[in-house]
Scaffold this motif. Structure first.
Motif, PDB file in Angstrom:
ATOM      1  N   GLU A 114       0.825  -1.098  -0.033  1.00 21.39           N
ATOM      2  CA  GLU A 114       0.037   0.014   0.037  1.00 21.39           C
ATOM      3  C   GLU A 114       0.750   1.267   0.025  1.00 21.39           C
ATOM      4  O   GLU A 114       1.820   1.131   0.808  1.00 21.39           O
ATOM      5  N   LEU A 115       0.420   2.176  -0.753  1.00 14.63           N
ATOM      6  CA  LEU A 115       1.266   3.388  -1.055  1.00 14.63           C
ATOM      7  C   LEU A 115       0.510   4.634  -0.942  1.00 14.63           C
ATOM      8  O   LEU A 115      -0.665   4.421  -1.482  1.00 14.63           O
TER       9      LEU A 115
ATOM     10  N   LEU B 176       4.406   4.070   2.878  1.00  8.65           N
ATOM     11  CA  LEU B 176       4.395   2.785   2.069  1.00  8.65           C
ATOM     12  C   LEU B 176       4.563   1.682   2.921  1.00  8.65           C
ATOM     13  O   LEU B 176       5.344   1.738   4.075  1.00  8.65           O
ATOM     14  N   THR B 177       3.703   0.566   2.750  1.00  4.90           N
ATOM     15  CA  THR B 177       3.447  -0.667   3.833  1.00  4.90           C
ATOM     16  C   THR B 177       3.457  -1.814   3.096  1.00  4.90           C
ATOM     17  O   THR B 177       2.913  -1.654   2.001  1.00  4.90           O
TER      18      THR B 177
ATOM     19  N   ILE C   5      -2.281   4.137  -3.646  1.00  6.39           N
ATOM     20  CA  ILE C   5      -2.399   3.068  -4.416  1.00  6.39           C
ATOM     21  C   ILE C   5      -2.319   1.558  -3.737  1.00  6.39           C
ATOM     22  O   ILE C   5      -1.237   1.663  -2.857  1.00  6.39           O
ATOM     23  N   GLY C   6      -3.228   0.835  -4.068  1.00  4.20           N
ATOM     24  CA  GLY C   6      -3.091  -0.701  -3.494  1.00  4.20           C
ATOM     25  C   GLY C   6      -2.678  -1.668  -4.537  1.00  4.20           C
ATOM     26  O   GLY C   6      -3.150  -1.576  -5.731  1.00  4.20           O
ATOM     27  N   PHE C   7      -1.728  -2.744  -4.290  1.00  2.00           N
ATOM     28  CA  PHE C   7      -1.315  -3.596  -5.139  1.00  2.00           C
ATOM     29  C   PHE C   7      -1.272  -4.769  -4.500  1.00  2.00           C
ATOM     30  O   PHE C   7      -1.513  -4.949  -3.241  1.00  2.00           O
ATOM     31  N   ASN C   8      -1.552  -5.923  -5.359  1.00  2.45           N
ATOM     32  CA  ASN C   8      -1.498  -7.213  -4.762  1.00  2.45           C
ATOM     33  C   ASN C   8      -0.342  -8.249  -5.720  1.00  2.45           C
ATOM     34  O   ASN C   8      -0.783  -9.065  -6.320  1.00  2.45           O
ATOM     35  N   GLY C   9       0.979  -7.711  -5.904  1.00  3.56           N
ATOM     36  CA  GLY C   9       1.904  -8.399  -6.568  1.00  3.56           C
ATOM     37  C   GLY C   9       1.832  -7.850  -7.852  1.00  3.56           C
ATOM     38  O   GLY C   9       0.958  -7.368  -8.533  1.00  3.56           O
TER      39      GLY C   9
END
Lengths: 380, 380
Positions: A264-265, A322-323, A350-354
């Motif tokens: 998570e950013l 950033l976590t 902004i959320g990421f899952n790889g």
């Protein structure tokens, strides 16, 4: 039909309705603008069957006489020429008179124009809509919601339903969804209306919404929206804008939006946008638009792109927060820039899952919009 | 090569020289911008072989340090990307460093760019011109003379010489002529120079003059013009603009301008322009652009055009003066509008010699320009 009308008001109405005239209609009457003159005023109508626009000019406006009717009547005039000439008439007073076989005489100053008019009976009649589903929304909010979503519709006509924006109203929440299968744009707002009023599955063409956007006045006026069976009507003061709904079922997109994220950013929207823009300039030369984002050991991010012919752009970006897991992801920078252009919040989440999963964008100032883009699946 | 330079000054120079970069050159080196760094400053050069532009950035400007040179040298960088990225660099201070095999490192704020540079030895060397034919002209006057004539050059490449504007200097009169065989545009001005200085038959491409126009600064500065054997050099402060002359002999146009007229007209330029513009709108729909001008019994004129499909536009125009024979003449209204757009005089003189002979336009305020269009030979 015989009347005197002020050029400024006629011109405004002609410019408005002209947005519904199709440039290359196979039906000759639709390349015209219909003029109806009654004792109440003048109504101009144009239609390309998908969109119809009607503009009413009352006899008086702010206690100034705008229209003097001598004889009511109707005629259809060729739009392309009429739109241009009305702009350029030499005098503020314009006389219009329809004679035999719809021959129309336009008089203004020392200019005299004879136009071959067409039979108004041939012009399609606008639908009379049942007005039981009606609500109001501020014009600038409607325009903002269109802007937040319409860029994500597809231009590929092989999936016609995706060329439109999906509208729904549920428990007072008015929601827009658009997707071209590579990205998704959604936004919503609370509407102050009867909680019993609801609809779903209404899809309106992106092109139509762009035209509607242009016609919404800049002053903050309310737009009334009437949702009927297969048409939506927008009432903007003296202007009526009719739009056909697109046929077909819109795909269910609710399941592709993840609710948990591995990385998570939070960062400044403008800094990210500027950095991506520079990386995009290089990636554009490779025709792929591929840009990479990676987390760095110091808890910030790097943006980069490369081109075998030209070289490499590398950007270091300090983030607010950033976590989660370290990340290295590639994406179409054009799609990300499209999102960053419409984000109306100084800070962005902004959320990421790889590297293989969708990227989710949410403004930090409010939760009225959510955007998603798919990553580019690459091995490096 | 290693230096620090301010972004604003670098950007201005890059934008200026980029106008000489050809979009689709078959010679790779010409798609680049050459950067030469010496102890005196930075020189940027671009060339498409027809035009070459050079912009020199001195070390200091208005007692501000613009360039700090650490190591002189040269490199050629890919223009398209370089032009865009310089606009968008994040910091006012830009570091440039050329390493092995012309690998170039650009540093600005947190942005780091590696560019594949090319060998500057491959870049064409600009000619060294003999500066024995040199004169000066105010920049805005030069721009105005280009505007008065350049629209009349042909775009038809089958007569290459007519794609240019003919220049001559004779007894202190600097003169421009352009024609596409359907119309002719001329203008002249007195130049304060050695009366012995003269040249004739110098033809410069219309496209080149349009590019030159864009680069002439808005402030009223003097432009030095050097006329050499087959090149013309324009010196605009720190910018040098080289143009190749077109090969071939320009046709003699002096005999087609009549000195006697059968019908003479003086009228307001703007009124005529507006009336022709309205008639043009209709004639355009017929694709012919034919508009007619006729003298009326009351000593004024009528302008009209007609279209079998659309109808007819008719304009009555009061003139300042009309003498000579009655007249009825048809012409390409686009050509006449092109002339009326550049006439810089409130009142305009027009001379006619019947329906089949050239139409001559002269401003009333001065005699620095003359335009001619051929009529349309029609029977009605």
């Amino acid at each position: 039909m015989k009347l005197t009308i002020l050029r400024t008001e006629l011109n405004e109405a002609v410019q408005n309705v002209s947005k519904a005239v199709s440039a290359r209609s196979t039906i000759p009457i639709l390349s015209g603008i219909k003029i109806d003159v009654s004792d109440r005023g003048v109504t101009l109508t144009a239609s390309d069957t998908d969109i119809s626009i009607q503009h009413f000019i009352p006899l008086e406006s702010s206690s100034k006489t705008v229209v003097k009717v001598e004889r009511p009547g109707s005629v259809v005039l060729p739009a392309k020429f009429f739109v241009e000439i009305v702009k350029k008439l030499p005098h503020e007073e314009v006389n219009l008179e329809v004679g035999e076989r719809f021959q129309t005489l336009i008089h203004s100053g020392a200019t005299e124009i004879q136009l071959v008019g067409l039979d108004p009976e041939e012009f399609p009649v606008l639908p009379i809509l049942e007005e039981d589903r009606v609500f109001s929304i501020p014009g600038d909010l409607l325009r903002s919601m269109i802007r937040q979503t319409v860029f994500a519709v597809t231009t590929n006509e092989s999936t016609p339903i995706l060329t439109g924006v999906l509208w729904s109203l549920q428990e007072g929440v008015f929601k827009f969804v658009a997707t071209d299968r590579h990205r998704l744009a959604t936004c919503k707002t609370n509407i102050d209306t009867d909680p019993g009023l609801k609809f779903a599955g209404v899809v309106i063409s992106g092109k139509t919404l762009n035209e509607l956007s242009k016609i919404i006045p800049d002053q903050n006026t309310l737009v009334d929206i009437v949702v009927a069976d297969n048409q939506v009507l927008f009432k903007l003061g003296e202007v009526l804008f009719f739009s056909r709904m697109l046929d077909g079922a819109y795909p269910d997109t609710s399941k592709i939006i993840p609710s948990q994220f591995k990385t998570e950013l939070v960062l400044n929207t403008k800094s990210l946008s500027d950095a991506i823009d520079r990386a995009y300039l290089l990636s554009r030369e490779e025709k792929t638009n591929i840009v990479r984002l990676l987390t760095t050991d110091d808890g910030n991010i790097e943006i980069n792109s490369s081109s075998s012919e030209l070289g490499r752009v590398q950007e270091h970006l300090d983030v607010t927060d950033l976590t989660g897991e370290p990340l290295r992801i590639a994406f179409n920078s054009k799609y990300m820039l499209d999102v960053l252009k419409v984000v109306d919040s100084e800070q962005l989440y902004i959320g990421f899952n790889g590297a293989m999963s969708p990227i989710i964008f949410k403004p930090r100032d409010h939760d009225n919009s959510l955007h998603l883009i798919l990553p580019y699946r690459t091995t490096n």
